[in-house]
Write a protein that holds these residues in place. Structure first.
Motif, PDB file in Angstrom:
ATOM      1  N   SER A  35      31.501  55.584  41.558  1.00 41.11           N
ATOM      2  CA  SER A  35      32.398  56.184  42.211  1.00 41.11           C
ATOM      3  C   SER A  35      33.061  57.066  41.370  1.00 41.11           C
ATOM      4  N   PHE A  36      33.753  58.201  41.818  1.00 40.95           N
ATOM      5  CA  PHE A  36      34.136  59.224  41.137  1.00 40.95           C
ATOM      6  C   PHE A  36      35.469  59.814  41.898  1.00 40.95           C
ATOM      7  N   ASP A  37      36.405  60.049  41.269  1.00 41.81           N
ATOM      8  CA  ASP A  37      37.383  61.053  41.959  1.00 41.81           C
ATOM      9  C   ASP A  37      37.198  62.643  41.627  1.00 41.81           C
ATOM     10  N   PHE A  38      37.497  63.238  42.698  1.00 42.64           N
ATOM     11  CA  PHE A  38      37.237  64.678  42.663  1.00 42.64           C
ATOM     12  C   PHE A  38      38.260  65.539  42.956  1.00 42.64           C
TER      13      PHE A  38
ATOM     14  N   LEU B 190      32.213  69.528  47.953  1.00 36.77           N
ATOM     15  CA  LEU B 190      31.324  68.254  47.941  1.00 36.77           C
ATOM     16  C   LEU B 190      30.262  68.142  48.935  1.00 36.77           C
ATOM     17  N   SER B 191      30.744  68.788  50.036  1.00 41.18           N
ATOM     18  CA  SER B 191      29.844  68.772  51.079  1.00 41.18           C
ATOM     19  C   SER B 191      28.318  69.467  50.960  1.00 41.18           C
ATOM     20  N   GLU B 192      28.463  70.326  49.710  1.00 38.70           N
ATOM     21  CA  GLU B 192      27.247  70.977  49.366  1.00 38.70           C
ATOM     22  C   GLU B 192      26.190  69.828  48.648  1.00 38.70           C
ATOM     23  N   TYR B 193      26.925  68.767  47.921  1.00 43.67           N
ATOM     24  CA  TYR B 193      26.153  68.138  47.252  1.00 43.67           C
ATOM     25  C   TYR B 193      25.874  66.469  47.973  1.00 43.67           C
ATOM     26  N   PHE B 194      26.577  66.295  48.777  1.00 48.67           N
ATOM     27  CA  PHE B 194      26.830  64.800  49.194  1.00 48.67           C
ATOM     28  C   PHE B 194      26.867  64.595  50.703  1.00 48.67           C
ATOM     29  N   ASN B 195      26.378  63.610  51.195  1.00 51.33           N
ATOM     30  CA  ASN B 195      26.548  63.384  52.764  1.00 51.33           C
ATOM     31  C   ASN B 195      27.473  62.272  53.191  1.00 51.33           C
TER      32      ASN B 195
ATOM     33  N   LYS C 280      23.179  55.929  42.569  1.00 53.29           N
ATOM     34  CA  LYS C 280      23.830  56.265  43.702  1.00 53.29           C
ATOM     35  C   LYS C 280      25.447  56.927  43.450  1.00 53.29           C
ATOM     36  N   LYS C 281      25.891  57.912  43.898  1.00 55.48           N
ATOM     37  CA  LYS C 281      27.133  58.473  43.604  1.00 55.48           C
ATOM     38  C   LYS C 281      28.122  58.821  44.961  1.00 55.48           C
ATOM     39  N   VAL C 282      29.033  58.257  44.726  1.00 55.18           N
ATOM     40  CA  VAL C 282      30.026  58.453  46.076  1.00 55.18           C
ATOM     41  C   VAL C 282      31.372  59.071  45.618  1.00 55.18           C
TER      42      VAL C 282
ATOM     43  N   LEU D 101      31.220  67.925  38.238  1.00 59.38           N
ATOM     44  CA  LEU D 101      30.073  67.546  38.955  1.00 59.38           C
ATOM     45  C   LEU D 101      29.013  67.692  37.982  1.00 59.38           C
ATOM     46  N   ASP D 102      29.033  68.664  36.884  1.00 60.80           N
ATOM     47  CA  ASP D 102      28.174  68.524  35.934  1.00 60.80           C
ATOM     48  C   ASP D 102      27.841  67.224  35.126  1.00 60.80           C
ATOM     49  N   SER D 103      28.912  66.496  35.220  1.00 61.37           N
ATOM     50  CA  SER D 103      29.035  65.281  34.613  1.00 61.37           C
ATOM     51  C   SER D 103      28.405  64.174  35.412  1.00 61.37           C
ATOM     52  N   ILE D 104      28.318  64.317  36.771  1.00 58.40           N
ATOM     53  CA  ILE D 104      27.994  63.418  37.768  1.00 58.40           C
ATOM     54  C   ILE D 104      26.654  63.589  38.240  1.00 58.40           C
TER      55      ILE D 104
END
Length: 252
Positions: free
Chosen positions: A106-109, A163-168, A139-141, A130-133
């Motif tokens: 889990s990560f804060d963005f 975020l919507s470009e990379y995660f669902n 699995k990343k949230v 994002l480059d570090s994640i």
């Protein structure tokens, strides 16, 4: 209206790899780490928990010092069939050492580097976060806290767009004014503003979760009534109608 699924997080124990936090962030001030179990004592809880939220105090560099404890966590995972959700800070490089140990990260963005700078004093662009994640094979949230700057809406719409470009899936938390912090006299974000953010997220993500960070009392009840129109999951639902146990990140 959606029928949001309730999640009870209490079966996941938060543990910390530090005993304090050198940062004095406006929204936290080291308050929450005081209520976490230190990793040295994790063995005392293995008869009651099989999932753990692993985090800790963050250095001014953005790092959380997980490395000294990873072999211990790896061994306990193998011998006790444990699950780990690592809530990381803002590492400069991908923490590949978490692969094979973390079940989820889990990560804060933040969609605006100036917001992150104001909160943490850390210089990190959204792209650098994002480059570090993104390279991690786990699995990343992503988590976004609505109103994190003294209850005001600032970076949140941009963060959702990025975020919507990379995660669902996404976890949306709500700023809690915390006693003893820089923002202690602030108010939670206006509910109509929160609804706008959830509405936007519902158009961008397949799964939306109202996370465990929610102001208490009547605000929480009204909040959950509103976001139930948009969220797939609600952590700590007011009616205690739970369908899942443990950290919400496990179900994203």
């Amino acid at each position: 209206m959606k029928s949001a699924i309730g999640i009870d997080p209490s079966s996941t124990l938060p543990i910390s790899v530090t005993k304090s936090c050198p940062m004095n962030c406006g929204h936290c001030g080291g308050h929450y780490i005081k209520h976490m179990v230190h990793i040295d004592d994790i063995e005392k809880y293995l008869d009651r928990y099989n999932s753990f939220l692993v985090s800790g105090g963050m250095f001014p560099s953005g790092e959380i010092p997980f490395k000294p404890y990873l072999e211990k966590l790896r061994q306990l995972k193998e011998t006790h069939d444990l699950k780990y959700n690592f809530h990381i800070g803002f590492p400069k490089n991908p923490p590949y050492e978490l692969e094979g140990i973390a079940d989820v990260i889990s990560f804060d963005f933040f969609g605006d580097k100036d917001v992150l700078k104001e909160l943490y004093g850390i210089d990190r662009t959204p792209e650098e976060i994002l480059d570090s994640i993104l390279p991690l094979n786990v699995k990343k949230v992503p988590h976004v806290t609505i109103g994190v700057i003294c209850g005001k809406i600032t970076h949140e719409p941009k963060a959702i767009d990025i975020l919507s470009e990379y995660f669902n899936s996404i976890v949306l938390n709500i700023f809690i004014p915390t006693t003893g912090t820089k923002y202690s006299d602030c108010q939670p974000p206006l509910l109509e503003e929160v609804e706008k953010i959830f509405d936007l997220a519902s158009k961008k993500f397949e799964k939306i979760t109202l996370g465990c960070m929610q102001p208490k009392g009547d605000y929480r009840k009204k909040l959950q009534e509103i976001v139930s129109n948009y969220a797939n999951f609600i952590v700590k639902p007011f009616d205690k109608n739970y369908a899942f146990d443990g950290c919400c990140a496990f179900y994203q």
